[in-house]
Write a protein that holds these residues in place. Structure first.
Motif, mmCIF file in Angstrom:
data_model
loop_
_atom_site.group_PDB
_atom_site.id
_atom_site.type_symbol
_atom_site.label_atom_id
_atom_site.label_comp_id
_atom_site.label_asym_id
_atom_site.label_seq_id
_atom_site.Cartn_x
_atom_site.Cartn_y
_atom_site.Cartn_z
ATOM 1 N N THR A 80 0.997 -1.196 -0.077
ATOM 2 C CA THR A 80 -0.029 0.033 -0.029
ATOM 3 C C THR A 80 0.741 1.238 -0.195
ATOM 4 O O THR A 80 0.691 2.153 -0.797
ATOM 5 N N THR A 81 1.896 1.143 0.910
ATOM 6 C CA THR A 81 2.852 2.409 0.876
ATOM 7 C C THR A 81 3.556 2.432 -0.441
ATOM 8 O O THR A 81 3.521 3.744 -0.955
ATOM 9 N N LEU A 82 3.866 1.595 -1.228
ATOM 10 C CA LEU A 82 4.628 1.700 -2.496
ATOM 11 C C LEU A 82 3.659 2.236 -3.431
ATOM 12 O O LEU A 82 4.119 2.975 -4.471
ATOM 13 N N LYS A 83 2.567 1.616 -3.461
ATOM 14 C CA LYS A 83 1.518 2.151 -4.343
ATOM 15 C C LYS A 83 1.057 3.483 -4.507
ATOM 16 O O LYS A 83 0.945 4.201 -5.288
ATOM 17 N N LYS A 84 1.092 4.129 -3.164
ATOM 18 C CA LYS A 84 0.624 5.464 -2.826
ATOM 19 C C LYS A 84 1.854 6.168 -3.500
ATOM 20 O O LYS A 84 1.713 7.672 -4.003
ATOM 21 N N VAL A 104 10.757 1.029 -11.474
ATOM 22 C CA VAL A 104 11.801 0.333 -11.033
ATOM 23 C C VAL A 104 12.868 1.287 -10.188
ATOM 24 O O VAL A 104 13.158 0.830 -9.048
ATOM 25 N N GLU A 105 13.291 2.336 -10.710
ATOM 26 C CA GLU A 105 14.123 3.132 -9.948
ATOM 27 C C GLU A 105 13.721 3.594 -8.834
ATOM 28 O O GLU A 105 14.258 3.828 -7.783
ATOM 29 N N LEU A 106 12.389 4.287 -9.052
ATOM 30 C CA LEU A 106 11.746 4.871 -7.970
ATOM 31 C C LEU A 106 11.595 3.961 -6.653
ATOM 32 O O LEU A 106 11.652 3.948 -5.658
ATOM 33 N N LEU A 107 11.055 2.641 -7.033
ATOM 34 C CA LEU A 107 10.743 1.682 -5.987
ATOM 35 C C LEU A 107 12.119 0.914 -5.329
ATOM 36 O O LEU A 107 12.243 0.833 -4.236
ATOM 37 N N LEU A 108 13.289 0.890 -6.155
ATOM 38 C CA LEU A 108 14.480 0.668 -5.465
ATOM 39 C C LEU A 108 14.939 1.736 -4.542
ATOM 40 O O LEU A 108 15.230 1.415 -3.336
ATOM 41 N N ALA A 109 14.877 2.823 -4.782
ATOM 42 C CA ALA A 109 15.030 4.204 -3.874
ATOM 43 C C ALA A 109 14.385 3.919 -2.504
ATOM 44 O O ALA A 109 14.886 4.342 -1.599
ATOM 45 N N GLU A 110 12.872 3.868 -2.854
ATOM 46 C CA GLU A 110 11.916 3.822 -1.733
ATOM 47 C C GLU A 110 12.375 2.684 -0.745
ATOM 48 O O GLU A 110 12.204 2.839 0.297
ATOM 49 N N LEU A 111 12.678 1.360 -1.389
ATOM 50 C CA LEU A 111 12.639 0.294 -0.311
ATOM 51 C C LEU A 111 14.260 0.405 0.391
ATOM 52 O O LEU A 111 14.026 0.309 1.525
ATOM 53 N N ILE A 112 15.303 0.955 -0.358
ATOM 54 C CA ILE A 112 16.508 1.278 0.290
ATOM 55 C C ILE A 112 16.228 2.379 1.506
ATOM 56 O O ILE A 112 16.699 2.166 2.488
ATOM 57 N N LYS A 113 15.546 3.342 1.090
ATOM 58 C CA LYS A 113 15.180 4.382 2.116
ATOM 59 C C LYS A 113 14.551 3.872 3.492
ATOM 60 O O LYS A 113 14.514 4.307 4.398
ATOM 61 N N LEU A 114 13.508 2.854 3.039
ATOM 62 C CA LEU A 114 12.682 2.446 4.206
ATOM 63 C C LEU A 114 13.541 1.293 4.905
ATOM 64 O O LEU A 114 13.018 0.589 5.805
ATOM 65 N N GLY A 115 14.880 1.076 4.545
ATOM 66 C CA GLY A 115 15.841 0.118 5.097
ATOM 67 C C GLY A 115 15.905 -1.488 4.568
ATOM 68 O O GLY A 115 16.436 -2.274 5.350
ATOM 69 N N TYR A 116 15.299 -1.582 3.639
ATOM 70 C CA TYR A 116 15.458 -2.978 3.069
ATOM 71 C C TYR A 116 16.742 -3.056 2.050
ATOM 72 O O TYR A 116 16.985 -2.315 1.286
ATOM 73 N N LYS A 117 17.114 -4.426 2.177
ATOM 74 C CA LYS A 117 18.250 -4.452 1.102
ATOM 75 C C LYS A 117 17.395 -4.841 -0.355
ATOM 76 O O LYS A 117 16.827 -5.994 -0.409
ATOM 77 N N ALA A 118 17.864 -3.970 -1.470
ATOM 78 C CA ALA A 118 17.030 -4.134 -2.647
ATOM 79 C C ALA A 118 17.926 -4.205 -3.696
ATOM 80 O O ALA A 118 19.040 -3.304 -3.532
ATOM 81 N N LYS A 119 17.648 -4.837 -4.847
ATOM 82 C CA LYS A 119 18.648 -4.739 -6.078
ATOM 83 C C LYS A 119 17.639 -5.044 -7.267
ATOM 84 O O LYS A 119 16.679 -5.604 -7.347
ATOM 85 N N LYS A 120 18.151 -4.359 -8.243
ATOM 86 C CA LYS A 120 17.423 -4.515 -9.499
ATOM 87 C C LYS A 120 17.562 -5.825 -10.142
ATOM 88 O O LYS A 120 18.727 -6.491 -10.063
ATOM 89 N N SER A 121 16.778 -6.577 -10.725
ATOM 90 C CA SER A 121 16.749 -7.856 -11.269
ATOM 91 C C SER A 121 16.323 -8.042 -12.482
ATOM 92 O O SER A 121 15.491 -7.175 -13.051
ATOM 93 N N GLY A 122 17.060 -8.771 -13.295
ATOM 94 C CA GLY A 122 16.469 -8.544 -14.856
ATOM 95 C C GLY A 122 16.990 -7.684 -15.518
ATOM 96 O O GLY A 122 18.198 -7.076 -15.340
ATOM 97 N N GLY A 123 16.590 -7.265 -16.802
ATOM 98 C CA GLY A 123 17.321 -6.384 -17.802
ATOM 99 C C GLY A 123 17.260 -4.927 -17.636
ATOM 100 O O GLY A 123 17.700 -4.181 -16.864
#
Length: 123
Positions: A80-84, A104-123
């Motif tokens: 819900t937070t990410l959709k908003k 992709v880029e916006l969600l990566l930045a948001e997840l890292i800001k929230l304290g999760y380990k995140a990385k881009k997958s695929g192409g």
């Protein structure tokens, strides 16, 4: 020696079942009444993987997030937070967060800001 029962009624209602699919393996309750299913955390390496997909979606682009180490309820709140944050719709299906559009880029930045380990997958 014990006498063999001639009918099911003679068994006194005792029935043996090998069906384990309808009960939670942890609390032995029926799946509908399970109290521990909210606390189940999916197994994985703890890294949230963000990727862009369009296969099987009629050409529509969707950003998916997999591998987030959260229980079902917390995962719903995160979705819900990410959709908003993206200003779009989405869904939570089988532990995979789907956000409509290419974010992709916006969600990566948001997840890292929230304290999760995140990385881009695929192409």
């Amino acid at each position: 020696m014990a006498k063999k029962a001639a009918s099911f009624a003679a068994l006194g209602g005792l029935v043996f079942s090998t069906d384990a699919g309808r009960h939670c393996p942890d609390c032995r309750q029926p799946v509908d009444l399970c109290t521990c299913k909210q606390t189940l955390i999916p197994e994985g390496d703890g890294i949230a993987r963000v990727r862009r997909e369009s296969k099987g979606r009629g050409g529509k682009t969707v950003t998916t997030i997999t591998g987030v180490p959260l229980a079902e309820d917390a995962l719903k709140e995160l979705a819900t937070t990410l959709k908003k944050r993206c200003g779009t719709g989405g869904a939570l299906k089988d532990g995979i967060i789907e956000i409509q559009g290419d974010h992709v880029e916006l969600l990566l930045a948001e997840l890292i800001k929230l304290g999760y380990k995140a990385k881009k997958s695929g192409g």
